[in-house]
Design an enzyme around this catalytic site. Structure first.
Site, PDB file in Angstrom:
ATOM      1  N   ASP A   1      57.886  53.676  55.432  1.00  0.00           N
ATOM      2  CA  ASP A   1      57.453  55.246  55.239  1.00  0.00           C
ATOM      3  C   ASP A   1      56.036  55.145  54.879  1.00  0.00           C
ATOM      4  O   ASP A   1      55.829  55.775  53.620  1.00  0.00           O
ATOM      5  CB  ASP A   1      58.375  56.035  54.777  1.00  0.00           C
ATOM      6  CG  ASP A   1      58.577  55.555  53.172  1.00  0.00           C
ATOM      7  OD1 ASP A   1      58.177  54.470  52.759  1.00  0.00           O
ATOM      8  OD2 ASP A   1      59.195  56.369  52.202  1.00  0.00           O
TER       9      ASP A   1
ATOM     10  N   ASP B   1      53.832  50.643  50.761  1.00  0.00           N
ATOM     11  CA  ASP B   1      54.293  50.326  52.029  1.00  0.00           C
ATOM     12  C   ASP B   1      53.035  49.374  52.854  1.00  0.00           C
ATOM     13  O   ASP B   1      53.330  48.599  53.499  1.00  0.00           O
ATOM     14  CB  ASP B   1      54.571  51.270  53.069  1.00  0.00           C
ATOM     15  CG  ASP B   1      55.865  52.203  52.437  1.00  0.00           C
ATOM     16  OD1 ASP B   1      57.085  52.011  52.773  1.00  0.00           O
ATOM     17  OD2 ASP B   1      55.485  53.214  51.427  1.00  0.00           O
TER      18      ASP B   1
ATOM     19  N   ASN C   1      58.131  59.146  52.238  1.00  0.00           N
ATOM     20  CA  ASN C   1      56.999  59.509  51.383  1.00  0.00           C
ATOM     21  C   ASN C   1      56.266  60.739  52.009  1.00  0.00           C
ATOM     22  O   ASN C   1      55.629  61.782  51.141  1.00  0.00           O
ATOM     23  CB  ASN C   1      55.974  58.498  51.579  1.00  0.00           C
ATOM     24  CG  ASN C   1      56.332  57.289  50.488  1.00  0.00           C
ATOM     25  OD1 ASN C   1      57.107  57.680  49.277  1.00  0.00           O
ATOM     26  ND2 ASN C   1      56.265  56.044  50.747  1.00  0.00           N
TER      27      ASN C   1
ATOM     28  N   THR D   1      61.238  49.350  53.691  1.00  0.00           N
ATOM     29  CA  THR D   1      60.574  49.892  52.308  1.00  0.00           C
ATOM     30  C   THR D   1      60.766  51.252  52.237  1.00  0.00           C
ATOM     31  O   THR D   1      59.766  51.843  51.488  1.00  0.00           O
ATOM     32  CB  THR D   1      59.402  49.194  52.364  1.00  0.00           C
ATOM     33  OG1 THR D   1      58.492  49.682  53.466  1.00  0.00           O
ATOM     34  CG2 THR D   1      59.004  47.739  52.569  1.00  0.00           C
TER      35      THR D   1
ATOM     36  N   PHE E   1      63.664  56.857  44.361  1.00  0.00           N
ATOM     37  CA  PHE E   1      63.543  57.717  45.558  1.00  0.00           C
ATOM     38  C   PHE E   1      63.986  57.454  46.821  1.00  0.00           C
ATOM     39  O   PHE E   1      64.633  58.236  47.697  1.00  0.00           O
ATOM     40  CB  PHE E   1      61.968  57.826  45.678  1.00  0.00           C
ATOM     41  CG  PHE E   1      61.220  58.594  46.829  1.00  0.00           C
ATOM     42  CD1 PHE E   1      61.428  60.016  46.889  1.00  0.00           C
ATOM     43  CD2 PHE E   1      60.996  58.104  48.103  1.00  0.00           C
ATOM     44  CE1 PHE E   1      61.103  60.784  47.841  1.00  0.00           C
ATOM     45  CE2 PHE E   1      60.440  58.772  49.202  1.00  0.00           C
ATOM     46  CZ  PHE E   1      60.670  60.130  49.090  1.00  0.00           C
ATOM     47  N   ASN E   2      63.805  56.084  47.267  1.00  0.00           N
ATOM     48  CA  ASN E   2      64.176  55.771  48.821  1.00  0.00           C
ATOM     49  C   ASN E   2      65.956  55.821  48.715  1.00  0.00           C
ATOM     50  O   ASN E   2      66.320  56.273  49.907  1.00  0.00           O
ATOM     51  CB  ASN E   2      64.094  54.111  48.958  1.00  0.00           C
ATOM     52  CG  ASN E   2      62.550  53.981  49.196  1.00  0.00           C
ATOM     53  OD1 ASN E   2      61.731  54.941  49.482  1.00  0.00           O
ATOM     54  ND2 ASN E   2      62.024  52.651  49.162  1.00  0.00           N
TER      55      ASN E   2
ATOM     56  N   ASP F   1      56.877  48.333  46.992  1.00  0.00           N
ATOM     57  CA  ASP F   1      57.292  47.734  48.497  1.00  0.00           C
ATOM     58  C   ASP F   1      57.083  46.233  48.730  1.00  0.00           C
ATOM     59  O   ASP F   1      57.626  45.505  49.535  1.00  0.00           O
ATOM     60  CB  ASP F   1      56.901  48.548  49.452  1.00  0.00           C
ATOM     61  CG  ASP F   1      57.456  49.983  49.561  1.00  0.00           C
ATOM     62  OD1 ASP F   1      58.522  50.228  48.770  1.00  0.00           O
ATOM     63  OD2 ASP F   1      57.034  50.872  50.075  1.00  0.00           O
TER      64      ASP F   1
HETATM   65  C1  BDR Z   1      59.746  53.918  46.493  1.00  0.00           C
HETATM   66  O1  BDR Z   1      59.472  55.247  46.873  1.00  0.00           O
HETATM   67  C2  BDR Z   1      58.151  55.459  47.540  1.00  0.00           C
HETATM   68  O2  BDR Z   1      57.385  56.425  47.012  1.00  0.00           O
HETATM   69  C3  BDR Z   1      57.618  53.917  47.515  1.00  0.00           C
HETATM   70  O3  BDR Z   1      56.734  53.646  48.695  1.00  0.00           O
HETATM   71  C4  BDR Z   1      58.654  53.030  47.505  1.00  0.00           C
HETATM   72  O4  BDR Z   1      59.199  52.701  48.520  1.00  0.00           O
HETATM   73  C5  BDR Z   1      59.554  53.780  44.952  1.00  0.00           C
HETATM   74  O5  BDR Z   1      60.523  54.560  44.582  1.00  0.00           O
HETATM   75 CA    CA Z   2      58.266  53.079  50.726  1.00  0.00          CA
END
Ligand code: BDR
Ligand code: CA
Length: 332
Positions: A33, A38, A62, A147, A189-190, A262
Site C-alpha cells: 500500500d 513500502d 496508507n 506490507t 496500523f496494518n 516494510d
Molecule cells: C505500517 O503501516 C504503514 O503506515 C507502513 O507502511 C507500514 O506498513 C507500520 O505500522
Molecule cells: Ca505499508
C-alpha cells in the site's frame, strides 16, 4: 471474482519455462500500500538477486487504492522494473477504510516528485485473481510478502483456499508481540485496518514470518545514515528523499530515526541471519472495544497452542543499514 480466461487465453500468466535461470531464486509476490516504507521494500526486493518478483499487487491502506496504485506504478517505473501489477481491494473486507496521511501525506507518497508512467497498466483482473493464477501455475511454491493491510490475501484465501497448497510462506509486516501498537495502544496500523482479513491469514495454516513493531521500530536510519544512502546512486537519492518526508513524523514522536517497517518483511526472507526470532501462537482480536486489531501472542511457557508465526523480535541494525545502501547503489 472468477478469473476471466479470455483475457489471457490459456497461456500461463508468467512464462515459467523462460525463467529457468531464476529457478534458484525465491519466487515472490509483494502485496503493498505504498507508502514510503513500502517503496523502500519494493526497491530492496527489486535489488535482491535472491528474489524473483513475479508480481506486485496493491491494496488500500496508507491511502486510497487509486493513490496506492498510482504510487506503485511511479516507484516501479522509477526503479526501472515493470513486474505484473494488479489492483486489489479499495476497502477492508467488512469495514470502512482507515488511512495514514499523517505519516505518508495526502498522496500516500509525499516528498519526491516522480513521473506518472501512463503506459504502465495494471492487469485487467483483481489482485486475488492474478495472485491465484500465478500461484497455481508456479512450479515452485510462491512466497507472499504483504506490507499493507491483509485484505487482498484474506479475499484470496476465502475465494481460492486451494492456493494455500502452493504457498511456501508469508513474510509480512504487521502487528507486534510485546511492543504494543502504533495506531492505537493495542494495534499496529496494518492489522487494525483489516482485522478480519488478518484473522483469516493468521489462522490459514500457511507458515508466517511476522515482522511486527518489536523489530521494525528498531529498523531505523539515523540522519547521518540517510545522507550516506543519498550518495549511493539515483535510487539511493530517491529513498533518502522519501525518508526526508517520513522522518518528520517520527521525530515528532520522539524516535531518533525513521522506522522502516516494510523492508524488514523482505530482508527477513533474504537475510534471516539478521533477525532474532521466536515462534508463537498469535490470534487476532477482531472485537475488543479497546483491543481491536491486536495481535495477541500466547506467551505462556506451558501453552499447548500450536505456534502459527515465527516472529522477528530483534535485528542487526548496522547490517540492515548496509543492505539499504546496497539496494540504493545497485541501480547506479
Ligand atoms: C505500517 O503501516 C504503514 O503506515 C507502513 O507502511 C507500514 O506498513 C507500520 O505500522
Ligand atoms: Ca505499508
Amino acid at each position: 471474482m472468477g478469473f476471466n480466461n479470455n483475457q489471457r487465453g490459456s497461456s500461463p500468466v508468467v512464462d515459467f519455462t523462460r525463467r529457468k535461470d531464476v529457478m534458484k531464486k525465491i519466487p515472490i509476490i509483494i502485496d503493498c500500500d505504498p507508502g514510503h516504507d513500502d517503496a523502500i521494500a519494493l526497491a530492496a526486493a527489486c535489488a535482491s538477486e535472491k528474489l524473483d518478483l513475479l508480481a506486485v499487487t496493491v491494496v488500500a491502506g496508507n491511502q486510497t487504492l487509486i493513490k496506492t496504485l498510482r504510487n506503485a506504478k511511479k516507484i516501479l517505473n522509477f526503479i526501472g522494473k515493470r513486474p505484473l501489477l494488479a489492483a486489489g481491494a479499495d476497502k477492508p473486507m467488512f469495514r470502512e477504510l482507515l488511512t495514514a496521511p499523517d505519516f505518508h501525506g495526502e498522496s500516500g507518497l509525499d516528498g519526491p516528485e516522480l513521473p506518472d508512467p501512463a503506459d504502465y497498466r495494471e492487469e485487467p483482473v483483481p489482485a486475488w485473481d492474478l495472485t491465484r493464477r500465478i500461484i497455481m501455475e508456479s512450479p515452485e511454491p510462491v512466497t507472499l510478502i504483504p506490507t499493507g493491510p491483509l485484505t487482498n490475501i484474506g479475499i484470496l484465501f476465502t475465494a481460492y483456499p486451494e492456493v494455500k497448497r502452493n504457498i511456501a510462506r508469508i513474510s509480512l509486516m504487521g502487528g507486534s508481540i510485546l511492543a504494543g501498537g502504533n495506531r492505537t495502544s493495542a494495534a499496529e496500523f496494518n492489522i487494525l485496518v483489516d482485522p478480519e482479513a488478518a484473522d483469516i491469514v493468521f489462522s490459514s495454516g500457511v507458515p508466517i514470518t511476522m515482522c511486527g513493531l518489536d523489530v521494525t521500530n528498531k529498523a531505523f536510519l539515523l540522519p547521518e545514515e540517510v545522507e550516506t544512502l543519498r550518495k549511493t546512486g539515483r535510487v539511493g537519492r530517491f529513498l533518502a528523499e522519501l525518508i526526508d518526508f517520513y522522518f518528520g513524523m517520527y521525530l515528532k514522536l520522539g524516535f531518533k530515526g525513521a522506522a522502516l517497517h516494510d523492508p524488514c518483511a523482505v530482508f527477513a526472507l533474504t537475510n534471516p541471519e539478521l533477525f532474532q526470532t521466536r515462534n508463537f501462537h498469535v490470534d487476532i482480536e477482531t472485537r475488543g472495544s479497546l483491543t481491536q486489531g491486536m495481535t495477541l501472542a500466547d506467551l505462556r511457557p506451558w501453552t499447548d497452542a500450536r505456534p502459527n508465526v515465527t516472529a522477528c523480535l530483534d535485528i542487526d541494525r548496522q547490517a540492515f543499514v548496509r543492505l539499504l545502501y546496497d539496494a540504493g547503489a545497485l541501480y547506479g
